[in-house]
Design a protein around this motif. Structure first.
Motif, PDB file in Angstrom:
ATOM      1  N   LYS A  88       0.834  -1.206   0.000  1.00 33.34           N
ATOM      2  CA  LYS A  88       0.000   0.000   0.000  1.00 33.34           C
ATOM      3  C   LYS A  88       0.868   1.256   0.000  1.00 33.34           C
ATOM      4  CE  LYS A  88      -2.378   0.975   3.730  1.00 33.34           C
ATOM      5  NZ  LYS A  88      -3.399   0.983   4.801  1.00 33.34           N
ATOM      6  N   THR A  91       2.428   1.694  -3.364  1.00 34.63           N
ATOM      7  CA  THR A  91       1.436   2.147  -4.349  1.00 34.63           C
ATOM      8  C   THR A  91       1.179   3.646  -4.188  1.00 34.63           C
ATOM      9  OG1 THR A  91       0.419  -0.046  -4.388  1.00 34.63           O
ATOM     10  CG2 THR A  91      -0.910   1.783  -5.219  1.00 34.63           C
ATOM     11  N   PHE A 108      -5.405   1.753  -6.537  1.00 36.66           N
ATOM     12  CA  PHE A 108      -6.001   1.585  -5.210  1.00 36.66           C
ATOM     13  C   PHE A 108      -7.059   0.473  -5.223  1.00 36.66           C
ATOM     14  CE2 PHE A 108      -5.008   6.322  -4.496  1.00 36.66           C
ATOM     15  CZ  PHE A 108      -3.740   6.028  -4.020  1.00 36.66           C
ATOM     16  N   LEU A 111      -5.604  -2.945  -4.930  1.00 33.67           N
ATOM     17  CA  LEU A 111      -5.210  -3.301  -3.566  1.00 33.67           C
ATOM     18  C   LEU A 111      -6.380  -3.851  -2.751  1.00 33.67           C
ATOM     19  CD1 LEU A 111      -2.832  -0.396  -2.506  1.00 33.67           C
ATOM     20  CD2 LEU A 111      -2.220  -2.756  -2.999  1.00 33.67           C
ATOM     21  N   ASP A 118      -9.785  -2.283   4.446  1.00 32.93           N
ATOM     22  CA  ASP A 118      -8.784  -1.308   4.860  1.00 32.93           C
ATOM     23  C   ASP A 118      -9.361   0.098   4.730  1.00 32.93           C
ATOM     24  OD1 ASP A 118      -5.623  -1.017   5.318  1.00 32.93           O
ATOM     25  OD2 ASP A 118      -6.330   0.597   4.013  1.00 32.93           O
ATOM     26  N   LEU A 121      -7.330   2.705   2.669  1.00 34.34           N
ATOM     27  CA  LEU A 121      -7.459   2.460   1.233  1.00 34.34           C
ATOM     28  C   LEU A 121      -8.815   2.946   0.721  1.00 34.34           C
ATOM     29  CD1 LEU A 121      -6.123   1.300  -1.238  1.00 34.34           C
ATOM     30  CD2 LEU A 121      -6.897  -0.961  -0.543  1.00 34.34           C
TER      31      LEU A 121
END
Length: 135
Positions: A88, A91, A108, A111, A118, A121
């Protein structure tokens, strides 16, 4: 040359004295293994991928390689929280260097496969939609 028989010796040397040459040797060895062989040394393989990804994230701009190694960890252990956090963070750094906001959204969302709950995120996805004026 690293083999399954002497892998742990190489790993101990790697743990005590990190070098890019040792990292390359271990990665090449791990990449040559099939899934059954990799499962036999799963914990050690995860350690190698994580240590190298963490080192690269802190010392260089090898973001594609960091993503590759953290994804390999998550293939071996989908619940590996530290690997997900490293992926993360990597990214986010990649998106910071890329001005195409639509690509941020795609990155995103990819992920989410690893951790759909999350909250950070989900926040990043919401803020990206906001930047795109897509409410």
């Amino acid at each position: 040359m690293v083999t399954l028989e002497n892998f742990k010796e190489y790993l101990e040397l790697f743990k005590t004295n990190y070098s890019d040459e040792q990292a390359d040797t271990l990665i090449n060895f791990l990449n040559s293994l099939n899934i059954i062989q990799l499962e036999m040394i799963k914990d050690e393989a995860i350690y190698v991928y994580y240590a190298i990804a963490h080192h690269l994230l802190n010392t260089s701009h090898a973001q594609e390689i960091v993503s590759e190694y953290t994804k390999k960890i998550l293939e071996l252990d989908p619940e590996h929280k530290n690997a997900f956090e490293l992926l993360k963070l990597n990214t986010i750094q990649m998106c910071h260097n890329n001005k195409n906001i639509r690509e941020h959204l795609t990155a995103f969302k990819e992920l989410l496969v690893h951790n759909p709950y999350d909250y950070q995120l989900q926040y990043l996805i919401g803020m990206t939609y906001h930047k795109l004026n897509e409410y």
